[in-house]
Design a protein around this motif. Structure first.
Motif, PDB file in Angstrom:
ATOM      1  N   CYS A  56       0.828  -1.280  -0.006  1.00 18.22           N
ATOM      2  CA  CYS A  56      -0.041   0.229  -0.186  1.00 18.22           C
ATOM      3  C   CYS A  56       0.847   1.090   0.027  1.00 18.22           C
ATOM      4  O   CYS A  56       1.833   1.267   0.330  1.00 18.22           O
ATOM      5  N   HIS A  57       0.291   2.324  -0.536  1.00 17.56           N
ATOM      6  CA  HIS A  57       1.045   3.468  -0.667  1.00 17.56           C
ATOM      7  C   HIS A  57       1.744   4.052   0.830  1.00 17.56           C
ATOM      8  O   HIS A  57       2.729   4.633   1.040  1.00 17.56           O
ATOM      9  N   THR A  58       0.789   3.791   1.828  1.00 15.06           N
ATOM     10  CA  THR A  58       1.036   4.172   3.225  1.00 15.06           C
ATOM     11  C   THR A  58       2.418   3.319   3.497  1.00 15.06           C
ATOM     12  O   THR A  58       3.159   4.013   4.596  1.00 15.06           O
ATOM     13  N   ASP A  59       2.721   2.336   3.232  1.00  9.28           N
ATOM     14  CA  ASP A  59       3.969   1.427   3.398  1.00  9.28           C
ATOM     15  C   ASP A  59       5.258   2.343   2.926  1.00  9.28           C
ATOM     16  O   ASP A  59       6.248   2.293   3.763  1.00  9.28           O
ATOM     17  N   MET A  60       5.019   2.922   1.914  1.00  7.44           N
ATOM     18  CA  MET A  60       6.114   3.619   1.238  1.00  7.44           C
ATOM     19  C   MET A  60       6.434   5.112   1.916  1.00  7.44           C
ATOM     20  O   MET A  60       7.312   5.578   2.277  1.00  7.44           O
ATOM     21  N   VAL A  61       5.184   5.528   2.463  1.00  5.27           N
ATOM     22  CA  VAL A  61       5.196   6.863   3.040  1.00  5.27           C
ATOM     23  C   VAL A  61       5.842   6.601   4.490  1.00  5.27           C
ATOM     24  O   VAL A  61       6.690   7.427   5.077  1.00  5.27           O
ATOM     25  N   VAL A  62       5.645   5.476   5.145  1.00  5.24           N
ATOM     26  CA  VAL A  62       6.224   5.223   6.159  1.00  5.24           C
ATOM     27  C   VAL A  62       7.737   4.833   5.992  1.00  5.24           C
ATOM     28  O   VAL A  62       8.672   5.142   6.855  1.00  5.24           O
ATOM     29  N   ARG A  63       8.053   4.070   5.137  1.00  7.47           N
ATOM     30  CA  ARG A  63       9.345   3.855   4.768  1.00  7.47           C
ATOM     31  C   ARG A  63      10.260   5.154   4.527  1.00  7.47           C
ATOM     32  O   ARG A  63      11.360   5.125   4.974  1.00  7.47           O
ATOM     33  N   TYR A 115       5.617   9.546   8.105  1.00  5.42           N
ATOM     34  CA  TYR A 115       4.909   9.209   9.533  1.00  5.42           C
ATOM     35  C   TYR A 115       6.238   8.795  10.399  1.00  5.42           C
ATOM     36  O   TYR A 115       6.868   7.876   9.870  1.00  5.42           O
ATOM     37  N   ASP A 116       6.345   9.288  11.421  1.00  8.93           N
ATOM     38  CA  ASP A 116       7.657   8.731  12.215  1.00  8.93           C
ATOM     39  C   ASP A 116       7.329   7.680  12.989  1.00  8.93           C
ATOM     40  O   ASP A 116       7.080   7.651  14.195  1.00  8.93           O
ATOM     41  N   VAL A 117       7.287   6.454  12.159  1.00 11.34           N
ATOM     42  CA  VAL A 117       7.382   5.326  12.923  1.00 11.34           C
ATOM     43  C   VAL A 117       8.738   4.844  13.033  1.00 11.34           C
ATOM     44  O   VAL A 117       9.538   4.900  12.273  1.00 11.34           O
ATOM     45  N   PRO A 118       9.284   4.307  14.322  1.00 13.11           N
ATOM     46  CA  PRO A 118      10.817   4.190  14.786  1.00 13.11           C
ATOM     47  C   PRO A 118      11.086   3.024  13.654  1.00 13.11           C
ATOM     48  O   PRO A 118      10.713   2.117  13.599  1.00 13.11           O
ATOM     49  N   GLN A 119      12.280   3.401  13.020  1.00 16.55           N
ATOM     50  CA  GLN A 119      13.187   2.280  12.241  1.00 16.55           C
ATOM     51  C   GLN A 119      14.290   1.779  13.186  1.00 16.55           C
ATOM     52  O   GLN A 119      14.674   2.422  14.128  1.00 16.55           O
ATOM     53  N   GLU A 142      -9.595   6.302  19.546  1.00 14.19           N
ATOM     54  CA  GLU A 142      -8.704   7.626  20.016  1.00 14.19           C
ATOM     55  C   GLU A 142      -7.609   7.140  20.304  1.00 14.19           C
ATOM     56  O   GLU A 142      -6.550   8.210  20.441  1.00 14.19           O
ATOM     57  N   ASP A 143      -7.182   5.986  19.930  1.00 10.61           N
ATOM     58  CA  ASP A 143      -5.608   5.642  19.947  1.00 10.61           C
ATOM     59  C   ASP A 143      -5.482   4.895  18.574  1.00 10.61           C
ATOM     60  O   ASP A 143      -4.575   4.263  18.319  1.00 10.61           O
ATOM     61  N   PHE A 144      -6.176   5.496  17.543  1.00  9.68           N
ATOM     62  CA  PHE A 144      -6.128   4.998  16.146  1.00  9.68           C
ATOM     63  C   PHE A 144      -4.578   5.164  15.683  1.00  9.68           C
ATOM     64  O   PHE A 144      -3.939   4.162  15.252  1.00  9.68           O
ATOM     65  N   PHE A 145      -3.912   6.330  15.707  1.00 10.00           N
ATOM     66  CA  PHE A 145      -2.585   6.504  15.269  1.00 10.00           C
ATOM     67  C   PHE A 145      -1.501   5.860  16.045  1.00 10.00           C
ATOM     68  O   PHE A 145      -0.730   4.989  15.481  1.00 10.00           O
ATOM     69  N   GLY A 146      -1.898   5.883  17.341  1.00 11.33           N
ATOM     70  CA  GLY A 146      -1.015   5.021  18.138  1.00 11.33           C
ATOM     71  C   GLY A 146      -0.855   3.556  17.903  1.00 11.33           C
ATOM     72  O   GLY A 146       0.107   2.840  17.680  1.00 11.33           O
ATOM     73  N   ARG A 147      -2.045   2.910  17.820  1.00 13.01           N
ATOM     74  CA  ARG A 147      -2.139   1.393  17.489  1.00 13.01           C
ATOM     75  C   ARG A 147      -1.644   0.994  16.012  1.00 13.01           C
ATOM     76  O   ARG A 147      -1.346  -0.148  16.020  1.00 13.01           O
ATOM     77  N   ASN A 148      -1.759   1.859  15.155  1.00  8.64           N
ATOM     78  CA  ASN A 148      -1.239   1.771  13.937  1.00  8.64           C
ATOM     79  C   ASN A 148       0.182   2.063  13.663  1.00  8.64           C
ATOM     80  O   ASN A 148       0.676   1.474  12.615  1.00  8.64           O
ATOM     81  N   PHE A 149       0.558   3.005  14.150  1.00 13.17           N
ATOM     82  CA  PHE A 149       1.950   3.647  13.545  1.00 13.17           C
ATOM     83  C   PHE A 149       2.973   3.798  14.928  1.00 13.17           C
ATOM     84  O   PHE A 149       3.851   4.359  14.492  1.00 13.17           O
ATOM     85  N   ARG A 150       2.466   3.396  16.018  1.00 13.39           N
ATOM     86  CA  ARG A 150       3.310   3.464  17.075  1.00 13.39           C
ATOM     87  C   ARG A 150       4.846   2.790  17.132  1.00 13.39           C
ATOM     88  O   ARG A 150       5.813   3.113  17.353  1.00 13.39           O
ATOM     89  N   ILE A 198      12.803  -4.743  17.444  1.00 10.64           N
ATOM     90  CA  ILE A 198      12.449  -3.926  16.745  1.00 10.64           C
ATOM     91  C   ILE A 198      11.083  -3.603  16.386  1.00 10.64           C
ATOM     92  O   ILE A 198      10.177  -4.176  17.027  1.00 10.64           O
ATOM     93  N   SER A 199      10.895  -2.529  15.602  1.00 13.50           N
ATOM     94  CA  SER A 199       9.613  -2.031  15.685  1.00 13.50           C
ATOM     95  C   SER A 199       8.709  -2.827  14.714  1.00 13.50           C
ATOM     96  O   SER A 199       9.179  -3.401  13.756  1.00 13.50           O
ATOM     97  N   GLY A 200       7.648  -2.900  15.193  1.00 11.22           N
ATOM     98  CA  GLY A 200       6.650  -3.797  14.231  1.00 11.22           C
ATOM     99  C   GLY A 200       5.376  -3.402  14.790  1.00 11.22           C
ATOM    100  O   GLY A 200       4.972  -2.187  14.890  1.00 11.22           O
ATOM    101  N   CYS A 201       4.248  -4.333  15.162  1.00  9.72           N
ATOM    102  CA  CYS A 201       3.013  -4.105  15.579  1.00  9.72           C
ATOM    103  C   CYS A 201       2.175  -3.091  14.804  1.00  9.72           C
ATOM    104  O   CYS A 201       1.419  -2.140  14.919  1.00  9.72           O
TER     105      CYS A 201
END
Length: 391
Positions: free
Chosen positions: A64-71, A75-79, A129-137, A155-158
């Motif tokens: 999905c496009h969102t995978d590339m956005v996070v790559r 979005y500040d998902v820890p690498q 209310e925790d949508f961003f955290g649950r999906n992008f934390r 390593i980051s996942g979830c």
């Protein structure tokens, strides 16, 4: 514990025997280690699922496009992080508190939500209310993650409570939707995000009446799903705007009544030539501020623009405020305002009826071709890449 399947092109880092003895499972995963860099393939260790979690053997995962956005760290998902959020697979292990799933069940994985907040309890989990955290934390809410690299380091996942760019993933009962064993499981993953986003934006959010008009900006997977949904809804005028002639021709096959190549001039003017009074609805799927303005400007009075494009945080768009003084509406659409356990089976039923032929959008790749799949998606060569896992 199942060994990773490694190929000559993969990175063969592997946990030591001592570390491996602590993992529930070894998985072969594509890891995003650096901003805007190709993903690397490694063996990782996965912990035992917790009481409310499940272990899924991933059969396939959409890109999905969102995978590339996070790559690219839009979005500040820890690498380092294992991405992937359109997984499908077979349940192997269920936690003690899981009641609705059993080992052997086929599932499509979707977005994560807490299930406890006011929005979730009110029937709108896409506004959790925790949508961003649950999906992008990148972790569980307590900061832990079940994934570890070859050195035993967490390593980051979830990611969307799945991280499905791997041969195994930890998910929850909430975001795993049981599907019939009669449908091809490798096709089902994209229903969990991109396709439900586009189709749901039309059917669940905009809800056009039969005979309505809609302009869809962007003929990617989300836009094409919206086109098919608009046809299901009975829209009489379905206009698709894109830069790719091949995609535009496919849009006609899927239900578009008119197509516009944006390279050929003013798209808003072209829409007004088709619908002089303006469109009843528009859907912006490109993440481009310029296109967003066009999606608003093409509306009639009244008219509603749905915004689904996934832009990097901080992206700003400019609109004429006066556009909204005469009954026009702008609505942001998350995950197609879909409840996956209800909407994914509905989309499967539409597909079985021949009314939602999303299989015409896909091309399959092996997991070790993930960077090629991403490049083909970004270039427009492929609409919806799906990665198949070898076990």
């Amino acid at each position: 514990m199942t060994d990773c399947l490694l190929t000559p092109t993969s990175v063969t880092h592997r946990p030591s025997a001592h570390l491996r003895s602590h993992f529930m499972k070894e998985a072969y995963a594509a890891i995003s280690r650096e901003k805007a860099k190709p993903l690397v393939l490694e063996c990782i260790g996965i912990d035992q699922p917790r009481p409310d979690e499940i272990l899924v053997r991933i059969v396939a995962s959409g890109v999905c496009h969102t995978d590339m956005v996070v790559r690219d760290q839009g979005y500040d998902v820890p690498q380092p992080v294992v991405l992937g959020h359109e997984g499908s697979g077979v349940v192997e292990v269920v936690g003690a508190d899981v009641k609705g799933l059993s080992p052997g069940d086929h599932v499509a994985l979707s977005y994560a939500y807490c299930g406890k907040c006011e929005k979730c309890r009110g029937g709108t989990p896409y506004y959790c209310e925790d949508f961003f955290g649950r999906n992008f934390r990148g972790t569980r809410p307590d900061g832990s993650c079940p994934l570890h690299d070859s050195h035993g380091t967490q390593i980051s996942g979830c990611f969307f409570e799945q991280s499905s760019f791997a041969t195994y993933a930890i998910a929850s009962e909430r975001n795993a939707v049981k599907v019939s064993k009669d449908v091809p499981l490798e096709l089902m993953g994209p229903l969990g995000c991109g396709l439900q986003t586009g189709a749901g934006a039309v059917l669940n959010c905009l809800k056009p009446q039969p005979g309505s008009s809609i302009a869809v900006f962007g003929a990617g997977a989300v836009g094409m799903a919206a086109v098919m949904a608009a046809k299901i809804a009975g829209c009489s005028t379905i206009i698709v705007i894109d830069l790719n002639d091949e995609r535009l021709e496919l849009a006609i096959e899927l239900g578009a009544t008119h197509i516009i190549n944006a390279r050929n001039g003013d798209s808003v003017k072209a829409i007004r030539e088709i619908i002089p009074e303006g469109a009843d609805f528009s859907l912006e799927c490109t993440s481009s501020p310029k296109v967003f303005r066009q999606a608003v400007d093409c509306l009639g009075t009244p008219g509603t623009c749905g915004l689904v494009g996934s832009s990097a945080l901080g992206t700003e768009g400019i609109v004429d405020i006066g556009n909204f003084l005469f009954g026009r509406t702008l609505v942001g659409v998350v995950e197609g305002q879909s409840i996956p356990s209800k909407f994914i089976p509905q989309l499967i039923e539409y597909w079985q009826q021949g009314r939602f032929p999303f299989d015409k959008l896909v091309q399959f790749y092996d997991l070790n071709k993930i960077n090629e799949a991403m490049a083909d998606s970004e270039s427009g060569k492929v609409i919806k890449p799906i990665l198949r896992m070898k076990h």
